[in-house]
Design a protein around this motif. Structure first.
Motif, PDB file in Angstrom:
ATOM      1  N   GLN A  91       0.252  -1.212  -0.116  1.00  0.00           N
ATOM      2  CA  GLN A  91       0.104   0.070  -0.146  1.00  0.00           C
ATOM      3  C   GLN A  91       0.741   1.193   0.365  1.00  0.00           C
ATOM      4  O   GLN A  91       1.710   1.179   0.227  1.00  0.00           O
ATOM      5  N   ALA A  92      -0.305   2.134  -0.834  1.00  0.00           N
ATOM      6  CA  ALA A  92       1.304   3.264  -0.778  1.00  0.00           C
ATOM      7  C   ALA A  92       0.742   4.496   0.721  1.00  0.00           C
ATOM      8  O   ALA A  92      -0.853   4.407   1.312  1.00  0.00           O
ATOM      9  N   LEU A 150       0.603   7.979   2.006  1.00  0.00           N
ATOM     10  CA  LEU A 150       1.380   8.931   1.675  1.00  0.00           C
ATOM     11  C   LEU A 150       1.404  10.372   2.790  1.00  0.00           C
ATOM     12  O   LEU A 150      -0.296  10.104   3.593  1.00  0.00           O
ATOM     13  N   VAL A 171      -5.672   3.764  -0.473  1.00  0.00           N
ATOM     14  CA  VAL A 171      -4.210   4.328  -0.135  1.00  0.00           C
ATOM     15  C   VAL A 171      -4.190   4.586   1.945  1.00  0.00           C
ATOM     16  O   VAL A 171      -5.617   4.814   2.009  1.00  0.00           O
ATOM     17  N   THR A 173       5.754   8.974  -8.364  1.00  0.00           N
ATOM     18  CA  THR A 173       3.972   8.854  -8.759  1.00  0.00           C
ATOM     19  C   THR A 173       3.269   7.532  -8.746  1.00  0.00           C
ATOM     20  O   THR A 173       3.689   6.575  -8.487  1.00  0.00           O
ATOM     21  N   LEU A 174       1.891   8.074  -8.075  1.00  0.00           N
ATOM     22  CA  LEU A 174       1.383   7.143  -8.009  1.00  0.00           C
ATOM     23  C   LEU A 174      -0.157   6.547 -10.077  1.00  0.00           C
ATOM     24  O   LEU A 174      -0.152   7.897  -9.846  1.00  0.00           O
ATOM     25  N   ASN A 175       0.422   5.094  -9.466  1.00  0.00           N
ATOM     26  CA  ASN A 175       0.009   5.255 -11.067  1.00  0.00           C
ATOM     27  C   ASN A 175      -1.311   4.765 -11.071  1.00  0.00           C
ATOM     28  O   ASN A 175      -1.188   3.246 -10.302  1.00  0.00           O
ATOM     29  N   HIS A 227       1.822  15.486  -4.615  1.00  0.00           N
ATOM     30  CA  HIS A 227       1.661  14.156  -4.093  1.00  0.00           C
ATOM     31  C   HIS A 227       1.406  14.097  -6.983  1.00  0.00           C
ATOM     32  O   HIS A 227       1.016  14.514  -6.952  1.00  0.00           O
ATOM     33  N   TRP A 229       0.513  11.833  -9.974  1.00  0.00           N
ATOM     34  CA  TRP A 229      -0.757  10.794 -10.618  1.00  0.00           C
ATOM     35  C   TRP A 229      -0.437  10.305 -12.029  1.00  0.00           C
ATOM     36  O   TRP A 229      -0.272  11.483 -12.285  1.00  0.00           O
TER      37      TRP A 229
END
Length: 141
Positions: A11-12, A14, A58, A83-85, A130, A132
């Motif tokens: 999991q990310a 943030l 997340v 980077t969240l993809n 952030h 994306w």
């Protein structure tokens, strides 16, 4: 519940400056849903939140410099480091996600375009620093 019985393998997590505002932005920009929120003792900062976004979850929290600087927001660090993809099934979904995020206040990094690696791709930066990316295969099979 902050930690369910079947957590995903990765999991990310943030870190933001303005957790409550970040959750509201992700809800508006990405159609996210906050499934858990624990506020800090100060009643202002988010100690921990789980946010369902793009079919994944997340974790999110505010900065707590009083506990050290091992985790700080991109704003404090001077930029994002990952980077969240988000991967979609079609270019139209990339276009829609990008447009919704920009309408909600995201900054355009790269507008949707067909890329040499075979994807419709776009990138934005959220108001909390952030980055994306939105992707869909050009030739889905």
């Amino acid at each position: 519940m902050a930690f369910g019985p079947n957590p995903p393998p990765l999991q990310a997590h943030l870190c933001v400056r303005g957790g409550t505002e970040a959750i509201a932005f992700y809800e508006a920009a990405f159609g996210a849903s906050c499934t858990f929120r624990q506020m800090a003792e100060d009643g202002v900062r988010v100690m921990h939140a789980n946010v369902d976004v793009f079919g994944a979850e997340v974790m999110l929290r505010d900065e707590f410099p009083e506990f050290g600087n091992s985790l700080a927001s991109p704003v404090s660090r001077g930029g994002a480091s990952v980077t969240l993809n988000a991967n979609f099934r079609s270019g139209a979904e990339v276009e829609a996600a990008f447009a919704r995020a920009v309408r909600a206040g995201a900054t355009v990094i790269m507008p949707p375009a067909d890329m040499f690696w075979g994807a419709r791709h776009a990138r934005i930066q959220d108001p909390f620093g952030h980055v994306w990316a939105f992707n869909a295969a050009l030739d889905p099979r």
